[in-house]
Write an enzyme that holds these catalytic residues in place. Structure first.
Site, mmCIF file in Angstrom:
data_model
loop_
_atom_site.group_PDB
_atom_site.id
_atom_site.type_symbol
_atom_site.label_atom_id
_atom_site.label_comp_id
_atom_site.label_asym_id
_atom_site.label_seq_id
_atom_site.Cartn_x
_atom_site.Cartn_y
_atom_site.Cartn_z
ATOM 1 N N LEU A 40 0.466 62.543 104.058
ATOM 2 C CA LEU A 40 -0.125 63.311 102.968
ATOM 3 C C LEU A 40 -0.676 62.421 101.862
ATOM 4 O O LEU A 40 -1.642 62.769 101.202
ATOM 5 C CB LEU A 40 0.917 64.275 102.376
ATOM 6 C CG LEU A 40 1.417 65.398 103.304
ATOM 7 C CD1 LEU A 40 2.524 66.183 102.619
ATOM 8 C CD2 LEU A 40 0.266 66.313 103.698
ATOM 9 N N GLY A 41 -0.044 61.294 101.640
ATOM 10 C CA GLY A 41 -0.518 60.405 100.587
ATOM 11 C C GLY A 41 0.469 59.287 100.335
ATOM 12 O O GLY A 41 1.597 59.288 100.847
ATOM 13 N N GLY A 43 1.765 56.547 97.007
ATOM 14 C CA GLY A 43 1.682 56.063 95.644
ATOM 15 C C GLY A 43 2.186 54.639 95.565
ATOM 16 O O GLY A 43 2.269 53.921 96.568
ATOM 17 N N GLY A 46 6.199 55.145 97.034
ATOM 18 C CA GLY A 46 6.585 55.933 98.195
ATOM 19 C C GLY A 46 5.401 56.570 98.877
ATOM 20 O O GLY A 46 4.319 56.713 98.300
ATOM 21 N N LYS A 65 9.475 62.212 101.907
ATOM 22 C CA LYS A 65 9.034 61.109 101.050
ATOM 23 C C LYS A 65 9.830 59.877 101.465
ATOM 24 O O LYS A 65 11.064 59.882 101.452
ATOM 25 C CB LYS A 65 9.247 61.420 99.578
ATOM 26 C CG LYS A 65 8.833 60.261 98.671
ATOM 27 C CD LYS A 65 8.855 60.644 97.202
ATOM 28 C CE LYS A 65 7.644 61.428 96.811
ATOM 29 N NZ LYS A 65 7.502 61.570 95.334
ATOM 30 N N ASP A 163 4.492 62.624 84.473
ATOM 31 C CA ASP A 163 3.281 62.513 85.291
ATOM 32 C C ASP A 163 2.642 63.883 85.511
ATOM 33 O O ASP A 163 2.259 64.232 86.630
ATOM 34 C CB ASP A 163 3.591 61.854 86.634
ATOM 35 C CG ASP A 163 2.343 61.228 87.267
ATOM 36 O OD1 ASP A 163 1.343 61.047 86.540
ATOM 37 O OD2 ASP A 163 2.374 60.928 88.468
#
Length: 538
Positions: A40-41, A43, A46, A65, A163
């Site tokens: 999914l992505g 950063g 993580g 995660k 955030d």
């Protein structure tokens, strides 16, 4: 597809039911139950993956995660682990809130750290703006009315999110509610005071998204007002469709220049200006202050109840989610006295409401002088035979507790009553007669009003969000400016109802008796279910 979680694997995509990665040989079923479908992505600390839990019936989706810092130095690794553990602890503590993903599992396997959380299906606000364009002022006010109470709940747990941004706010497909995600940057307010005496990796590293994070946060001194700043910048993004880096800044003060790019009221402009004050001293210090400035009184009341109703275990999730178990602000005087800020806020609300009620009563008596309600009673008798021969009378006043007590004792007739400004959130008032009653600005969010009679009732600017109004009788009801987002209006009778400026986004109108002309006066969106059972705009 099965996706390999080995950080060093160069070809992580595999066939759907493979047991081991065809490239690196790593096992693909994490903890013998979680099968990763896709990435999914990623950063700074993580990576997140969409996964299916094969140990549960139906193999529901979840998010994994994985601790995966961009650098492998001991310094960065220690910081990543601290943030990872903090996110797990925070989600475990506040994840009972319906607008926060639930923590499902947290473990270490083969020297890798994993966090399993609820999967939120939907588009982020960033994706919404890119696909559908910027928000209107009404849309931003609705956004604030939904997010500010959530942020107050998070702050009540002594947590600073750090955030908040459009990419971390998802509109959930099932109910169109906004969900705040990514608690990987959270900071515990209590820990902050202790960290000032000596630096740790977390205190020596500015965490947040540039442009959305305020100066004090980038200087490693976040406070609750830091989240308010980020929320204000998010509102400006929603209004302009531009990220902070694409806007101009004053060369001397560092203030964002955005007003000339939008067309909104002076009132909202002033509120947003104060939310994004560069100096934290001049900014709103709490969500209550912002709500008060926006004059969102129904939300202020539930906020105050949430703050006052802390349980013996220290958790406030149940109090926040079940405000019907708390009394109204007017009956919370003794409890609010222990919190001067809430007491002052409650007093201000009571004063405004008393003044408004007094003015309404004077106007009502003037209109009723020399007149009778024979015509209204006759109209009511043609619909409901439970009050034949009703005599003309001035609407009777009831407070929240009085109404609920009467309902619990079996009373179902509250026609011709003044119930304006009451807090009836999440209450059960099904099969009740409110014919010709006044319910202006009444908070009926999440209430069960199934098969109730609101014929000729005044529901101007009432909060009916997520309320159950299935089979309700709303013939000739005045719903101007009412909030009906997510309400169930299936098979309701809305003939001749005034829906001017009513918000029907996400409402279910399956089988409802309502005309296209009425719907054209209301606000709808692609989530609104039409009388024919189909979603979409007219």
């Amino acid at each position: 597809m099965s996706y390999c979680l080995n950080p060093t694997c160069l070809h992580p995509e595999n066939l759907a039911f493979s047991e081991r990665c065809q490239f690196c040989g790593a096992r693909l079923l994490l903890r013998d139950r979680y099968r990763v479908v896709k990435a999914l992505g990623q950063g700074g600390f993580g990576a997140t993956f969409l996964s299916n839990d094969e140990a549960l019936p139906g193999e529901p989706s979840c998010v994994i995660k994985q601790l995966r810092p961009s650098e492998s130095t001991p310094y960065i690794l220690q910081m990543a682990r601290e943030l990872f553990e903090r996110e797990a602890l925070t989600l475990g503590r506040i994840g009972n809130h319906p607008q926060v993903p639930r923590l499902l599992d947290y473990f270490e396997e083969h020297e890798q750290f994993y966090l399993i959380q609820e999967y939120i299906s939907g588009a982020t606000l960033q994706e919404e703006v890119k696909s559908a364009g910027a928000f209107s002022e009404v849309g931003v006010r609705q956004f604030l009315s939904e997010i500010l109470p959530l942020l107050q709940y998070i702050h009540a747990q002594e947590v600073i999110h750090r955030d908040i941004k459009p990419a971390n706010l998802i509109r959930r497909v099932q109910d169109s509610r906004l969900v705040l995600i990514d608690f990987g940057a959270v900071k515990n307010k209590v820990e902050q005071a202790a960290s000032l005496s000596g630096q740790t990796p977390l205190t020596a590293y500015a965490i947040g998204t540039p442009g959305f994070a305020p100066p004090e946060q980038m200087a490693m001194r976040p406070v609750y007002a830091s989240d308010i700043y980020a929320l204000g910048v998010t509102c400006i993004y929603l209004l302009t469709g531009k990220s902070p880096r694409d806007l101009e800044y004053h060369p001397k003060t560092g203030e964002m220049i955005w007003e000339k790019t939008v067309q909104i009221s002076d009132h909202l402009t002033e509120v947003l200006r104060k939310m994004i004050e560069v100096s934290v001293r001049n900014r709103y210090q709490s969500t209550e202050e912002v709500l008060k400035a926006l004059e969102m009184e129904p939300y202020l009341e539930s906020l105050a109840q949430g703050l006052l109703g802390k349980s013996s275990t220290g958790s406030r999730a149940q109090t926040y989610n079940r405000p019907e178990e708390s009394s109204s602000l007017s009956s919370n005087a003794s409890a609010s006295s222990s919190n001067p800020a809430i007491a002052q806020l409650a007093a201000a609300i009571r004063a405004r409401r008393a003044k408004a009620a007094q003015g309404a009563n004077i106007a009502l008596k003037t209109r009723q002088e020399g007149l009778t309600l024979t015509k209204s009673a006759a109209s009511a008798n043609t619909h409901n035979s439970s009050f034949p021969g009703q005599k003309s009378q001035v609407p009777r006043q009831l407070d929240t507790q009085g109404l609920l007590t009467a309902y619990m004792k079996g009373r179902r007739d509250f026609s011709l009553h003044n119930l304006s400004l009451l807090n009836l959130q999440n209450t059960d008032l099904s099969q009740t007669n409110f014919h010709s009653s006044k319910l202006q600005k009444t908070n009926l969010q999440g209430a069960n009003l199934h098969d109730s009679d609101f014929g000729r009732a005044h529901l101007n600017r009432a909060n009916l969000r997520d309320a159950n109004l299935s089979k309700a009788y709303l013939n000739y009801a005045d719903l101007e400016g009412a909030d009906l987002r997510g309400a169930d209006l299936s098979y309701a009778n809305l003939h001749n109802a005034n829906l001017q400026s009513a918000n029907l986004c996400g409402a279910n109108l399956t089988g409802a008796k309502i005309s296209d002309e009425q719907l054209a006066l209301a606000k709808t969106n692609w989530m609104t279910v039409r009388p024919n059972g189909k979603r979409g705009l007219l």
